[in-house]
Design a protein around this motif. Sequence first.
Motif, PDB file in Angstrom:
ATOM      1  N   ARG A  52       0.821  -1.216   0.000  1.00  0.00           N
ATOM      2  CA  ARG A  52       0.000   0.000   0.000  1.00  0.00           C
ATOM      3  C   ARG A  52       0.854   1.265   0.000  1.00  0.00           C
ATOM      4  N   SER A  53       2.151   1.142  -0.240  1.00  0.00           N
ATOM      5  CA  SER A  53       3.036   2.281  -0.083  1.00  0.00           C
ATOM      6  C   SER A  53       2.984   3.250  -1.246  1.00  0.00           C
ATOM      7  N   ASN A  54       2.477   2.832  -2.397  1.00  0.00           N
ATOM      8  CA  ASN A  54       2.455   3.691  -3.568  1.00  0.00           C
ATOM      9  C   ASN A  54       1.053   4.187  -3.843  1.00  0.00           C
ATOM     10  N   ALA A  55       0.941   5.451  -4.107  1.00  0.00           N
ATOM     11  CA  ALA A  55      -0.372   6.021  -4.417  1.00  0.00           C
ATOM     12  C   ALA A  55      -0.829   5.550  -5.781  1.00  0.00           C
ATOM     13  N   VAL A  56      -2.129   5.354  -5.918  1.00  0.00           N
ATOM     14  CA  VAL A  56      -2.699   5.027  -7.216  1.00  0.00           C
ATOM     15  C   VAL A  56      -2.811   6.301  -8.024  1.00  0.00           C
ATOM     16  N   PRO A  57      -2.379   6.307  -9.279  1.00  0.00           N
ATOM     17  CA  PRO A  57      -2.489   7.513 -10.093  1.00  0.00           C
ATOM     18  C   PRO A  57      -3.921   8.023 -10.107  1.00  0.00           C
ATOM     19  N   SER A  58      -4.066   9.352 -10.076  1.00  0.00           N
ATOM     20  CA  SER A  58      -5.409   9.928  -9.990  1.00  0.00           C
ATOM     21  C   SER A  58      -6.280   9.538 -11.159  1.00  0.00           C
ATOM     22  N   SER A  59      -5.670   9.269 -12.314  1.00  0.00           N
ATOM     23  CA  SER A  59      -6.465   8.925 -13.495  1.00  0.00           C
ATOM     24  C   SER A  59      -7.111   7.562 -13.378  1.00  0.00           C
ATOM     25  N   THR A  60      -6.733   6.767 -12.375  1.00  0.00           N
ATOM     26  CA  THR A  60      -7.291   5.427 -12.231  1.00  0.00           C
ATOM     27  C   THR A  60      -8.364   5.349 -11.172  1.00  0.00           C
ATOM     28  N   THR A  61      -8.696   6.450 -10.534  1.00  0.00           N
ATOM     29  CA  THR A  61      -9.587   6.390  -9.383  1.00  0.00           C
ATOM     30  C   THR A  61     -11.001   6.870  -9.684  1.00  0.00           C
ATOM     31  N   GLY A  62     -11.318   7.038 -10.951  1.00  0.00           N
ATOM     32  CA  GLY A  62     -12.653   7.504 -11.299  1.00  0.00           C
ATOM     33  C   GLY A  62     -13.670   6.387 -11.265  1.00  0.00           C
ATOM     34  N   ARG A  63     -14.832   6.693 -11.833  1.00  0.00           N
ATOM     35  CA  ARG A  63     -15.911   5.723 -11.864  1.00  0.00           C
ATOM     36  C   ARG A  63     -15.494   4.466 -12.636  1.00  0.00           C
ATOM     37  N   PRO A  64     -15.805   3.287 -12.126  1.00  0.00           N
ATOM     38  CA  PRO A  64     -15.404   2.072 -12.826  1.00  0.00           C
ATOM     39  C   PRO A  64     -16.071   1.966 -14.192  1.00  0.00           C
ATOM     40  N   THR A  65     -15.359   1.388 -15.138  1.00  0.00           N
ATOM     41  CA  THR A  65     -15.862   1.241 -16.490  1.00  0.00           C
ATOM     42  C   THR A  65     -16.675  -0.034 -16.561  1.00  0.00           C
ATOM     43  N   TRP A  66     -17.875  -0.001 -16.005  1.00  0.00           N
ATOM     44  CA  TRP A  66     -18.676  -1.208 -15.921  1.00  0.00           C
ATOM     45  C   TRP A  66     -19.008  -1.818 -17.274  1.00  0.00           C
ATOM     46  N   PRO A  67     -19.359  -1.044 -18.304  1.00  0.00           N
ATOM     47  CA  PRO A  67     -19.629  -1.686 -19.593  1.00  0.00           C
ATOM     48  C   PRO A  67     -18.447  -2.515 -20.102  1.00  0.00           C
ATOM     49  N   ALA A  68     -17.233  -2.005 -19.905  1.00  0.00           N
ATOM     50  CA  ALA A  68     -16.050  -2.749 -20.337  1.00  0.00           C
ATOM     51  C   ALA A  68     -15.855  -4.006 -19.499  1.00  0.00           C
ATOM     52  N   VAL A  69     -16.051  -3.889 -18.187  1.00  0.00           N
ATOM     53  CA  VAL A  69     -15.944  -5.061 -17.310  1.00  0.00           C
ATOM     54  C   VAL A  69     -16.963  -6.120 -17.713  1.00  0.00           C
ATOM     55  N   HIS A  70     -18.198  -5.691 -17.917  1.00  0.00           N
ATOM     56  CA  HIS A  70     -19.267  -6.632 -18.287  1.00  0.00           C
ATOM     57  C   HIS A  70     -18.974  -7.285 -19.642  1.00  0.00           C
ATOM     58  N   ALA A  71     -18.470  -6.503 -20.591  1.00  0.00           N
ATOM     59  CA  ALA A  71     -18.163  -7.049 -21.911  1.00  0.00           C
ATOM     60  C   ALA A  71     -17.060  -8.095 -21.830  1.00  0.00           C
ATOM     61  N   GLU A  72     -16.033  -7.826 -21.015  1.00  0.00           N
ATOM     62  CA  GLU A  72     -14.933  -8.788 -20.899  1.00  0.00           C
ATOM     63  C   GLU A  72     -15.375 -10.050 -20.154  1.00  0.00           C
TER      64      GLU A  72
END
Length: 222
Positions: free
Chosen positions: A7-27
């Motif tokens: 947990r020592s590294n911050a997650v880039p801010s560009s990755t913390t938005g709303r999850p891409t559910w359509p992409a998850v569901h499609a995969e």
Amino acid sequence: MALFRDRSNAVPSSTTGRPTWPAVHAERAALVADLTGLTDEQWTTPSLCPGLSVREVLAHLTAGASLNALRWFVGVVRCRFDFEKQVAMRLAEQLGATPAETLARFRGVVRSTTAPPLPKVALLGEIVVHGEDIRRPLGIDHDYPIELVTQLADFYTSSDLMLVGKSRVAGLRLVATDGPFTTGEGPLVSGTTLAITMATTGRVAYCDDLTGDGVEILRSRS
């Protein structure tokens, strides 16, 4: 398989938005289609996750799509904060009595938006990385949108939060041959964005798909 390793590294801010559910569901749906009709022998094929069959990895994906934050926390406490034990426990809950049942359970969560408390991009990473853990040993090819795997390459190479990725590629220059992804300085590692992503997450088999002076360094870190 570790879901929480550093947990020592911050997650880039560009990755913390709303999850891409359509992409998850499609995969998820694509994985169901690819696995429909497997023989019992194929279901026992070792996955790229050490010690787990492709069937067991699929059960792990079902568990992740069935586990909200409260159930995740209760499980962590029950397992005395042993995250690997929590993963194994939830996998066993979703395995089912037969491969057909394992697949049916996963089919039932294809459109689920339930998730444990993970960074949002990790929800997409789970289905892509573990999907490849299953597909590669079975000889199944799958095409991903380039923007999807580029997002995952950005995530895994810039953080050690979910898996040791940033540390694994430190001191290497990564250049995708099929998209815009590039990062780092040092000996070159070149290949498809998917191969770079998978090798970054420790899947050494994908080093065979890469070229450059840095490949053997990356392989030795997997």
